[in-house]
Motif scaffolding. Structure first.
Motif, PDB file in Angstrom:
ATOM      1  N   GLY A 199       0.812  -1.219   0.000  1.00 38.45           N
ATOM      2  CA  GLY A 199       0.000   0.000   0.000  1.00 38.45           C
ATOM      3  C   GLY A 199       0.839   1.260   0.000  1.00 38.45           C
ATOM      4  N   GLY A 200       2.155   1.105  -0.120  1.00 41.66           N
ATOM      5  CA  GLY A 200       3.025   2.279  -0.203  1.00 41.66           C
ATOM      6  C   GLY A 200       3.664   2.706   1.110  1.00 41.66           C
ATOM      7  N   ALA A 201       3.371   2.009   2.219  1.00 43.54           N
ATOM      8  CA  ALA A 201       3.946   2.416   3.510  1.00 43.54           C
ATOM      9  C   ALA A 201       5.467   2.277   3.506  1.00 43.54           C
ATOM     10  CB  ALA A 201       3.347   1.585   4.644  1.00 43.54           C
ATOM     11  N   GLY A 202       5.940   1.160   2.943  1.00 42.98           N
ATOM     12  CA  GLY A 202       7.385   0.953   2.892  1.00 42.98           C
ATOM     13  C   GLY A 202       8.066   2.021   2.046  1.00 42.98           C
ATOM     14  N   ASP A 231      12.806 -12.550  -1.235  1.00 40.20           N
ATOM     15  CA  ASP A 231      12.557 -12.079  -2.603  1.00 40.20           C
ATOM     16  C   ASP A 231      11.732 -10.796  -2.593  1.00 40.20           C
ATOM     17  OD1 ASP A 231      13.936 -14.220  -3.567  1.00 40.20           O
ATOM     18  OD2 ASP A 231      12.159 -15.397  -4.099  1.00 40.20           O
ATOM     19  N   ARG A 232      10.763 -10.719  -1.678  1.00 39.72           N
ATOM     20  CA  ARG A 232       9.918  -9.519  -1.693  1.00 39.72           C
ATOM     21  C   ARG A 232      10.712  -8.315  -1.210  1.00 39.72           C
ATOM     22  NH1 ARG A 232       5.291 -10.925   2.411  1.00 39.72           N
ATOM     23  NH2 ARG A 232       6.577 -11.355   4.197  1.00 39.72           N
ATOM     24  N   GLY A 233      11.636  -8.535  -0.250  1.00 41.77           N
ATOM     25  CA  GLY A 233      12.520  -7.451   0.178  1.00 41.77           C
ATOM     26  C   GLY A 233      13.382  -6.988  -0.985  1.00 41.77           C
ATOM     27  N   ALA A 234      13.944  -7.941  -1.736  1.00 43.92           N
ATOM     28  CA  ALA A 234      14.790  -7.587  -2.876  1.00 43.92           C
ATOM     29  C   ALA A 234      13.980  -6.795  -3.912  1.00 43.92           C
ATOM     30  CB  ALA A 234      15.369  -8.851  -3.505  1.00 43.92           C
ATOM     31  N   ALA A 235      12.759  -7.250  -4.210  1.00 40.15           N
ATOM     32  CA  ALA A 235      11.922  -6.551  -5.201  1.00 40.15           C
ATOM     33  C   ALA A 235      11.612  -5.131  -4.724  1.00 40.15           C
ATOM     34  CB  ALA A 235      10.624  -7.333  -5.429  1.00 40.15           C
ATOM     35  N   PHE A 236      11.351  -5.008  -3.428  1.00 43.62           N
ATOM     36  CA  PHE A 236      11.033  -3.706  -2.837  1.00 43.62           C
ATOM     37  C   PHE A 236      12.216  -2.749  -2.998  1.00 43.62           C
ATOM     38  CE2 PHE A 236      11.295  -1.291   1.280  1.00 43.62           C
ATOM     39  CZ  PHE A 236      10.292  -0.375   1.022  1.00 43.62           C
TER      40      PHE A 236
END
Ligand SMILES: CC(C)(COP(=O)(O)OP(=O)(O)OC[C@H]1O[C@@H](n2cnc3c(N)ncnc32)[C@H](O)[C@@H]1OP(=O)(O)O)[C@@H](O)C(=O)NCCC(=O)NCCS
Length: 147
Positions: A94-97, A122-127
């Motif tokens: 939702g854009g918080a990160g 993987d999600r951390g890397a994509a972020f």
């Protein structure tokens, strides 16, 4: 999207942040437990020059947290490290990160010339790659950004 979020630097850990850390603990993100341990022991309160720890609220509710340290794994001056970044499960995508990282990147400019971090998912890397970080093959960093 970031205008829905209030990002602020903190100088103490309040009950709302403890509740977020408890959720992270259940998910198995032990790095948030270390945030509390190191803050309480005084070994890391994100209070040296250039350092800050931020929380993100949406409609008053604490949804994310993360901070900026001098990189403890590097002797060189001017190297910062993004640490203990966590977004509550129901607030993800939702854009918080991103709102948090916009603030961290802004705080880092002027203090650091390079930012490093380690993410293991993987999600951390994509972020982080969506934010412009590049992959690194260093043993103590998965991603870096030149400021
Ligand atoms: C990783 C994390 C910080 C991302 O925070 P977030 O608030 O969900 O991220 P955003 O909503 O700002 O996402 C920004 C962009 O990053 C990328 N991204 C974020 N999460 C992603 C995922 N699960 N899969 C793929 N890309 C992702 C996307 O490009 C996304 O833009 P989009 O939603 O328009 O496609 C959050 O999922 C989190 O705290 N997860 C648990 C802890 C964790 O995994 N930490 C990293 C490992 S140490």
């Amino acid at each position: 999207m970031t205008q829905n979020f209030q990002v602020s630097a903190i100088d103490r850990i309040d009950e709302d942040l403890r509740a977020l850390v408890a959720i992270a603990h259940v998910e198995g993100y032990a790095f948030m437990d270390r945030l509390i341990e190191h803050w309480e022991s005084g070994s890391n309160r994100f209070d040296r020059p250039g350092e800050q720890y931020f929380i993100v609220r949406k409609h008053g509710q604490l949804v994310a947290a993360g901070g900026l340290n001098r990189d403890p794994y590097c002797d060189k001056e001017g190297i910062g490290r993004v640490r203990h970044v966590y977004v509550a499960p129901d607030a993800r995508r939702g854009g918080a990160g991103t709102a948090l990282m916009v603030e961290i990147l802004s705080a880092a400019r002027g203090h650091f010339t390079l930012l490093r971090l380690r993410t293991t998912t993987d999600r951390g890397a994509a972020f982080y790659e969506a934010l412009g970080f590049a992959r690194s093959d260093a043993t103590d960093a998965s991603h870096v950004m030149q400021l």
